[in-house]
Design a protein around this motif. Structure first.
Motif, PDB file in Angstrom:
ATOM      1  N   UNK A  33      31.006 -12.851 -35.259  1.00 20.89           N
ATOM      2  CA  UNK A  33      31.687 -13.108 -36.282  1.00 20.89           C
ATOM      3  C   UNK A  33      30.876 -13.240 -37.433  1.00 20.89           C
ATOM      4  N   UNK A  34      31.361 -12.715 -38.886  1.00 22.41           N
ATOM      5  CA  UNK A  34      30.447 -12.708 -39.991  1.00 22.41           C
ATOM      6  C   UNK A  34      31.025 -14.231 -40.666  1.00 22.41           C
ATOM      7  N   UNK A  35      30.005 -14.979 -40.757  1.00 28.28           N
ATOM      8  CA  UNK A  35      30.134 -16.339 -41.113  1.00 28.28           C
ATOM      9  C   UNK A  35      29.255 -16.574 -42.515  1.00 28.28           C
ATOM     10  N   UNK A  36      29.107 -15.486 -43.217  1.00 28.13           N
ATOM     11  CA  UNK A  36      28.471 -15.392 -44.392  1.00 28.13           C
ATOM     12  C   UNK A  36      29.205 -16.394 -45.541  1.00 28.13           C
ATOM     13  N   UNK A  62      25.448 -16.557 -42.927  1.00 20.04           N
ATOM     14  CA  UNK A  62      24.868 -16.344 -41.524  1.00 20.04           C
ATOM     15  C   UNK A  62      25.938 -15.371 -40.870  1.00 20.04           C
ATOM     16  N   UNK A  63      25.655 -14.534 -39.880  1.00 17.99           N
ATOM     17  CA  UNK A  63      26.282 -13.732 -39.129  1.00 17.99           C
ATOM     18  C   UNK A  63      26.018 -13.665 -37.593  1.00 17.99           C
ATOM     19  N   UNK A  64      26.980 -13.819 -36.907  1.00 15.23           N
ATOM     20  CA  UNK A  64      26.908 -13.623 -35.386  1.00 15.23           C
ATOM     21  C   UNK A  64      27.012 -12.621 -34.839  1.00 15.23           C
ATOM     22  N   UNK A  65      26.014 -12.041 -34.275  1.00 21.23           N
ATOM     23  CA  UNK A  65      25.877 -10.543 -33.877  1.00 21.23           C
ATOM     24  C   UNK A  65      25.983 -10.710 -32.409  1.00 21.23           C
ATOM     25  N   UNK A  66      26.647  -9.674 -31.679  1.00 21.69           N
ATOM     26  CA  UNK A  66      26.523  -9.528 -30.108  1.00 21.69           C
ATOM     27  C   UNK A  66      25.279  -9.964 -29.565  1.00 21.69           C
ATOM     28  N   UNK A  67      25.094 -10.743 -28.585  1.00 16.34           N
ATOM     29  CA  UNK A  67      23.715 -11.092 -27.953  1.00 16.34           C
ATOM     30  C   UNK A  67      22.961 -12.007 -28.596  1.00 16.34           C
ATOM     31  N   UNK A  68      23.396 -12.492 -29.892  1.00 15.49           N
ATOM     32  CA  UNK A  68      22.231 -13.387 -30.835  1.00 15.49           C
ATOM     33  C   UNK A  68      23.224 -14.730 -31.148  1.00 15.49           C
ATOM     34  N   UNK A  69      22.527 -15.695 -31.301  1.00 11.61           N
ATOM     35  CA  UNK A  69      22.703 -16.797 -31.586  1.00 11.61           C
ATOM     36  C   UNK A  69      22.123 -17.563 -32.907  1.00 11.61           C
ATOM     37  N   UNK A  70      22.971 -17.858 -33.974  1.00 10.62           N
ATOM     38  CA  UNK A  70      22.345 -18.485 -35.093  1.00 10.62           C
ATOM     39  C   UNK A  70      22.097 -20.036 -35.006  1.00 10.62           C
ATOM     40  N   UNK A  71      21.656 -20.713 -35.970  1.00 13.79           N
ATOM     41  CA  UNK A  71      21.490 -22.159 -36.031  1.00 13.79           C
ATOM     42  C   UNK A  71      21.756 -22.651 -37.168  1.00 13.79           C
TER      43      UNK A  71
END
Length: 450
Positions: A123-126, A147-156
């Motif tokens: 999801x693009x949470x910009x 911020x942007x949630x990409x496949x295989x990644x975690x944002x904080x």
């Protein structure tokens, strides 16, 4: 002819084979709207799992709720596939939700200092997300942006600071009686720029102010989402949508105004006089009036002017823009060191700053008419002046496409939201006076005094 049919048959078989191969490469991921620290609510390839990682230093947090303020799906089912370049992309989604709850399996809450992982769809949470922290029966809302949630990644939520969280009862309305306090990161960059005003430090501060502004917009968007779910009338939703649209459309202008006011180093030479430093103005000698011009002040200029007894300190109204300019010219004629004039819209906004949502003011018929300019003196603008919002609209020299003059700040009979500093669509004819329009004066140095 046989060769043509044979070629067509081969092409059809080839396309069918490719399509079948493409379908075979599709995979599905499913994210639940209800998750715990024991059940991650995720089904699919472990390599594609993504979401939000958090690590809170505080004890007693029992639940986290996450929402996309732009209505983008965080939970549900999504199909992933390989594109022509071999990159995994997200396709169709179904049974989606923009909100996820994440609950601690322990009554004492999440372990302080431990990493936890909330699964989400890519999801693009910009534009922003709400990260709500539930603790001791109270809740605090953090808003993340860019911020942007990409496949295989975690944002904080990396810039979440515990001491800056404000806890309140769940469902309690946000009360905003004063301007938001400067966060610690912005303050550090501000101090750094003041000590060493390089272009790099300037840009770092400007970028951070952009983040700060976008967090305010994200909070407004979240309020809009809440109203869409709960409001009884669509007009309320429509009005809030207008506020959000204005903030997004004028983002660069608003950030620039805030930044110029922020970095203006001037100090008020005489804090006890009626003139406040107009920080951020293009004229470095600009000051703005502490309050709108009063009946008594205007009567000193125009001896035949009359008003009701006991209203010396009320704002003067029923004054055309031309009459207001004549008053300024009269002031200028008496002062060899200064020029007096009406403010432009931008100068007025620089003086007022952002209007806190719940600021005390004379608007929306809380009073039966005008009040003294200092009746709500606890509510101050960015410059330290009073009576910017409500009571009476104020003339500016800025015109619209039709030559009508913009008035700012609202009045006693205006809706609260119409008093917002950013509202820029209320206009009046400059050759008329109005019972709810007054004016405030800007003072600058003469060329000889600069």
């Amino acid at each position: 002819m046989k060769k043509i049919f044979l070629a067509m048959a081969v092409a059809i078989v080839t396309v069918t084979a490719v399509s079948a191969q493409k379908d075979d490469s599709d995979s599905k991921i499913t994210v639940s709207i209800h998750q715990t620290d024991q059940e991650d609510g995720y089904e699919g390839s472990a390599e594609q799992r993504c979401g939000i990682r958090f690590n809170l230093p505080m004890a007693g947090v029992v639940k986290i709720e996450v929402e996309s303020v732009d209505c983008l799906p965080l939970a549900g089912t999504a199909i992933t596939r390989q594109d022509a370049f071999g990159k995994t992309v997200v396709g169709d989604m179904a049974h989606t939700s923009t909100i996820i709850t994440y609950i601690s399996s322990e009554k004492s809450g999440f372990t302080p200092g431990k990493d936890y992982y909330i699964s989400t769809l890519p999801c693009n949470l910009y534009g922003g997300y709400r990260f709500s922290i539930y603790k001791d029966g109270l809740v605090a809302h953090y808003f993340g942006v860019h911020q942007k949630v990409e496949l295989g990644e975690f944002i904080s939520p990396d810039d979440l600071v515990e001491s800056e969280l404000e806890f309140d009862k769940p469902g309690a309305p946000l009360v905003e009686k004063g301007r938001p306090k400067m966060d610690s990161k912005t303050h550090k960059l501000f101090v750094l720029y003041r000590k060493n005003p390089t272009e790099a430090n300037r840009q770092a501060l400007l970028d951070q102010m952009g983040v700060r502004y976008d967090k305010v917009v994200a909070r407004k968007k979240n309020k809009l989402r809440e109203l869409e779910r709960e409001a009884r009338t669509y007009s309320i939703v429509e009005h809030m949508q207008g506020i959000v649209d204005e903030m997004v459309e004028n983002r660069e202008t608003r950030i620039r105004q805030q930044f110029l006011r922020f970095i203006d180093p001037r100090r008020d030479d005489n804090p006890k006089d009626a003139w406040m430093v107009l920080r951020g103005a293009s004229d470095a000698t600009a000051y703005i009036g502490y309050a709108p011009v009063t009946n008594a002040e205007y009567a000193a200029f125009k001896p035949g002017f009359t008003y009701k007894s006991g209203q010396d300190n009320y704002p003067v109204v029923n004054i055309s823009l031309q009459d207001a300019q004549a008053y300024c010219q009269w002031l200028t004629a008496q002062d060899s060191k200064h020029i007096y004039r009406l403010p432009s819209e931008e100068e007025w906004i620089l003086g007022a700053g952002h209007m806190p949502k719940d600021v005390a003011m004379n608007a929306n018929h809380v009073e039966s008419g005008l009040t003294a300019v200092d009746a709500y003196k606890q509510s101050t603008g960015a410059c330290g002046g009073i009576d910017f919002w409500g009571n009476c609209w104020e003339w500016t020299t800025t015109t619209d496409a039709d030559g009508q003059y913009l008035v700012k700040g609202g009045s006693w009979d205006a809706k609260r939201d119409d008093c917002r500093s950013e509202k820029s669509d209320d206009v009046r004819s400059g050759d008329k006076g109005y019972a709810n329009v007054g004016f405030r004066v800007v003072r600058t140095d003469t060329p000889q005094s600069k």
